[in-house]
Design a protein around this motif. Structure first.
Motif, PDB file in Angstrom:
ATOM      1  N   LYS A 101      31.417  25.927  43.134  1.00 29.47           N
ATOM      2  CA  LYS A 101      30.194  26.187  42.344  1.00 29.47           C
ATOM      3  C   LYS A 101      30.807  27.538  41.446  1.00 29.47           C
ATOM      4  O   LYS A 101      30.239  27.668  40.227  1.00 29.47           O
ATOM      5  CB  LYS A 101      29.075  26.461  43.359  1.00 29.47           C
ATOM      6  CG  LYS A 101      27.739  26.833  42.475  1.00 29.47           C
ATOM      7  CD  LYS A 101      26.775  27.013  43.361  1.00 29.47           C
ATOM      8  CE  LYS A 101      25.298  27.417  42.746  1.00 29.47           C
ATOM      9  NZ  LYS A 101      24.200  27.320  43.735  1.00 29.47           N
ATOM     10  N   ASP A 143      25.067  21.154  42.221  1.00 31.75           N
ATOM     11  CA  ASP A 143      23.853  21.218  42.782  1.00 31.75           C
ATOM     12  C   ASP A 143      23.586  19.717  43.034  1.00 31.75           C
ATOM     13  O   ASP A 143      22.790  18.968  42.154  1.00 31.75           O
ATOM     14  CB  ASP A 143      22.656  21.896  42.107  1.00 31.75           C
ATOM     15  CG  ASP A 143      22.989  23.351  41.950  1.00 31.75           C
ATOM     16  OD1 ASP A 143      23.447  23.748  42.899  1.00 31.75           O
ATOM     17  OD2 ASP A 143      22.500  23.944  40.968  1.00 31.75           O
ATOM     18  N   GLN A 196      13.199  19.422  39.242  1.00 33.79           N
ATOM     19  CA  GLN A 196      14.093  20.321  38.823  1.00 33.79           C
ATOM     20  C   GLN A 196      15.096  19.616  37.930  1.00 33.79           C
ATOM     21  O   GLN A 196      15.386  19.986  36.906  1.00 33.79           O
ATOM     22  CB  GLN A 196      15.101  20.598  39.914  1.00 33.79           C
ATOM     23  CG  GLN A 196      14.402  21.782  40.940  1.00 33.79           C
ATOM     24  CD  GLN A 196      15.448  22.100  42.057  1.00 33.79           C
ATOM     25  OE1 GLN A 196      16.134  21.193  42.676  1.00 33.79           O
ATOM     26  NE2 GLN A 196      15.415  23.519  42.518  1.00 33.79           N
ATOM     27  N   SER A 220      25.867  27.990  33.093  1.00 31.67           N
ATOM     28  CA  SER A 220      25.116  28.206  34.085  1.00 31.67           C
ATOM     29  C   SER A 220      25.008  29.622  34.224  1.00 31.67           C
ATOM     30  O   SER A 220      26.249  30.434  33.801  1.00 31.67           O
ATOM     31  CB  SER A 220      25.234  27.576  35.339  1.00 31.67           C
ATOM     32  OG  SER A 220      25.104  26.254  35.509  1.00 31.67           O
ATOM     33  N   TYR A 245      21.036  26.550  37.604  1.00 29.41           N
ATOM     34  CA  TYR A 245      21.351  25.384  38.068  1.00 29.41           C
ATOM     35  C   TYR A 245      22.857  25.286  37.832  1.00 29.41           C
ATOM     36  O   TYR A 245      23.438  25.481  36.580  1.00 29.41           O
ATOM     37  CB  TYR A 245      20.668  24.194  37.450  1.00 29.41           C
ATOM     38  CG  TYR A 245      19.188  24.312  37.743  1.00 29.41           C
ATOM     39  CD1 TYR A 245      18.777  23.994  38.981  1.00 29.41           C
ATOM     40  CD2 TYR A 245      18.451  24.489  36.656  1.00 29.41           C
ATOM     41  CE1 TYR A 245      17.392  23.878  39.550  1.00 29.41           C
ATOM     42  CE2 TYR A 245      16.845  24.391  36.831  1.00 29.41           C
ATOM     43  CZ  TYR A 245      16.379  24.235  38.330  1.00 29.41           C
ATOM     44  OH  TYR A 245      15.251  24.176  38.700  1.00 29.41           O
ATOM     45  N   SER A 246      23.972  24.842  38.588  1.00 32.14           N
ATOM     46  CA  SER A 246      25.258  24.825  38.429  1.00 32.14           C
ATOM     47  C   SER A 246      25.447  23.092  38.403  1.00 32.14           C
ATOM     48  O   SER A 246      24.750  22.211  38.820  1.00 32.14           O
ATOM     49  CB  SER A 246      26.073  25.303  39.480  1.00 32.14           C
ATOM     50  OG  SER A 246      25.953  24.553  40.943  1.00 32.14           O
ATOM     51  N   THR A 302      26.058  17.579  37.992  1.00 33.02           N
ATOM     52  CA  THR A 302      24.685  17.008  38.379  1.00 33.02           C
ATOM     53  C   THR A 302      23.654  17.380  37.645  1.00 33.02           C
ATOM     54  O   THR A 302      22.393  17.050  37.787  1.00 33.02           O
ATOM     55  CB  THR A 302      24.354  17.428  39.664  1.00 33.02           C
ATOM     56  OG1 THR A 302      24.614  18.757  39.932  1.00 33.02           O
ATOM     57  CG2 THR A 302      25.323  16.832  40.984  1.00 33.02           C
ATOM     58  N   ARG A 303      23.807  18.352  36.683  1.00 29.59           N
ATOM     59  CA  ARG A 303      22.777  18.641  35.503  1.00 29.59           C
ATOM     60  C   ARG A 303      22.814  17.747  34.465  1.00 29.59           C
ATOM     61  O   ARG A 303      22.105  17.944  33.358  1.00 29.59           O
ATOM     62  CB  ARG A 303      23.354  20.064  34.973  1.00 29.59           C
ATOM     63  CG  ARG A 303      23.179  21.142  35.889  1.00 29.59           C
ATOM     64  CD  ARG A 303      23.821  22.416  35.399  1.00 29.59           C
ATOM     65  NE  ARG A 303      25.384  22.155  34.993  1.00 29.59           N
ATOM     66  CZ  ARG A 303      25.951  22.780  34.258  1.00 29.59           C
ATOM     67  NH1 ARG A 303      25.513  24.162  33.860  1.00 29.59           N
ATOM     68  NH2 ARG A 303      27.308  22.724  33.677  1.00 29.59           N
ATOM     69  N   SER A 326      21.587  18.481  45.402  1.00 31.51           N
ATOM     70  CA  SER A 326      19.941  18.300  45.989  1.00 31.51           C
ATOM     71  C   SER A 326      18.978  18.654  44.916  1.00 31.51           C
ATOM     72  O   SER A 326      17.956  18.974  45.286  1.00 31.51           O
ATOM     73  CB  SER A 326      20.195  19.259  47.234  1.00 31.51           C
ATOM     74  OG  SER A 326      21.252  19.109  48.153  1.00 31.51           O
ATOM     75  N   LEU A 327      19.320  18.260  43.793  1.00 32.16           N
ATOM     76  CA  LEU A 327      18.213  18.811  42.776  1.00 32.16           C
ATOM     77  C   LEU A 327      17.111  17.812  43.122  1.00 32.16           C
ATOM     78  O   LEU A 327      17.087  16.563  43.416  1.00 32.16           O
ATOM     79  CB  LEU A 327      18.740  18.402  41.271  1.00 32.16           C
ATOM     80  CG  LEU A 327      19.774  19.527  40.676  1.00 32.16           C
ATOM     81  CD1 LEU A 327      20.509  18.791  39.502  1.00 32.16           C
ATOM     82  CD2 LEU A 327      19.215  20.801  40.653  1.00 32.16           C
TER      83      LEU A 327
END
Length: 270
Positions: free
Chosen positions: A210, A241, A248, A186, A237-238, A12-13, A243-244
């Motif tokens: 995570k 994540d 973010q 991370s 941040y992983s 998700t990053r 719910s960024l």
């Protein structure tokens, strides 16, 4: 200088990878092939389909990643993941307008991992010209336990980041283009979890995943490959994540962009 950008991992990053691609373009670096792994395959596929970079960034910021998250314990036991990943694959196919590998505007390679003993599996216009790119992206981003494994021919495919480092540094082109691998790292951050009356298995699994994915992102880089590797620190941040917030996501974009802009010229001088 011609390079082969290799976008490894991310989950998700993924906006960090968009920032890296922006830096590559701003530095006027030339490339004919893009390699994507896991979350990096999403950005690579969208870019190679011809979507403008600013549109990719807007899409990533506007998209609620939580819609792709699942909580089915039955599916976990049956198919190895809390979510089937089908909703994500349909979404990805819609963004790519159903394109196959042979229809990409840039040569694209996507790497997944065969947990049936086959190691890394590469999808591109040579190995799978008629395969929908969305399917290969779905293979590559199958974070274990989060998304179900996917069978393909004799393979059982999961996240492409779970492979030997050497697989990322193969000869991707026939010319003298320099491999340049971008890895997101991370930091493990301890959080206090209040004890609850009822035990929530999905919540526990996401904590476990995570921790595992954070440890994987911090795996050492072999000395032989260090000169071709740029590590982007994504702080706390992983890759899971989901719910960024938009803010973010933009912070991750800046992390990728600023690191790439400062480190790429140094790597090219080596």
């Amino acid at each position: 200088m011609r390079i082969v950008p290799i976008f490894s991992g991310g989950g998700t990053r993924l906006t960090a990878h968009i920032g890296i691609m922006q830096a590559i373009n701003d530095l006027n670096l030339k490339f004919d092939r893009v390699v994507g792994i896991s979350g990096g395959s999403i950005v690579s596929a969208l870019y190679c389909s011809g979507m403008p970079l600013q549109n990719i960034l807007k899409l990533a910021i506007d998209t609620d990643f939580k819609q792709f998250k699942g909580y089915s314990i039955i599916r976990l036991l049956k198919d190895g993941g809390l979510s089937s990943g089908n909703k994500f694959e349909r979404w990805m196919d819609e963004q790519l307008e159903g394109k196959t590998f042979k229809q990409m505007t840039h040569d694209l390679s996507i790497v997944a991992t065969d947990v049936n003993g086959g190691g890394p599996v590469v999808f591109d216009s040579q190995t799978s010209p008629d395969l929908k790119v969305s399917a290969a992206v779905r293979f590559s981003m199958s974070i274990p336990l989060v998304f179900s494994f996917k069978p393909y021919k004799e393979h059982l495919l999961v996240d492409g980041a779970i492979l030997s480092e050497d697989a990322l540094f193969r000869e991707w082109t026939d010319d003298d283009a320099k491999n340049m691998c971008f890895r997101l790292k991370s930091q493990q951050v301890a959080t206090i979890q209040k004890r609850k009356v009822f035990f929530h298995l999905p919540e526990y699994l996401f904590m476990l995943i995570k921790t595992f994915m954070t440890a994987l992102s911090r795996e050492y880089v072999h000395a032989d490959n260090w000169h071709n590797t740029i590590v982007i620190d994504t702080a706390h941040y992983s890759s899971v994540d989901f719910s960024l917030s938009p803010e973010q996501k933009m912070e991750l974009f800046q992390m990728g962009n600023q690191t790439a802009r400062s480190i790429i010229p140094l790597k090219l001088k080596q």
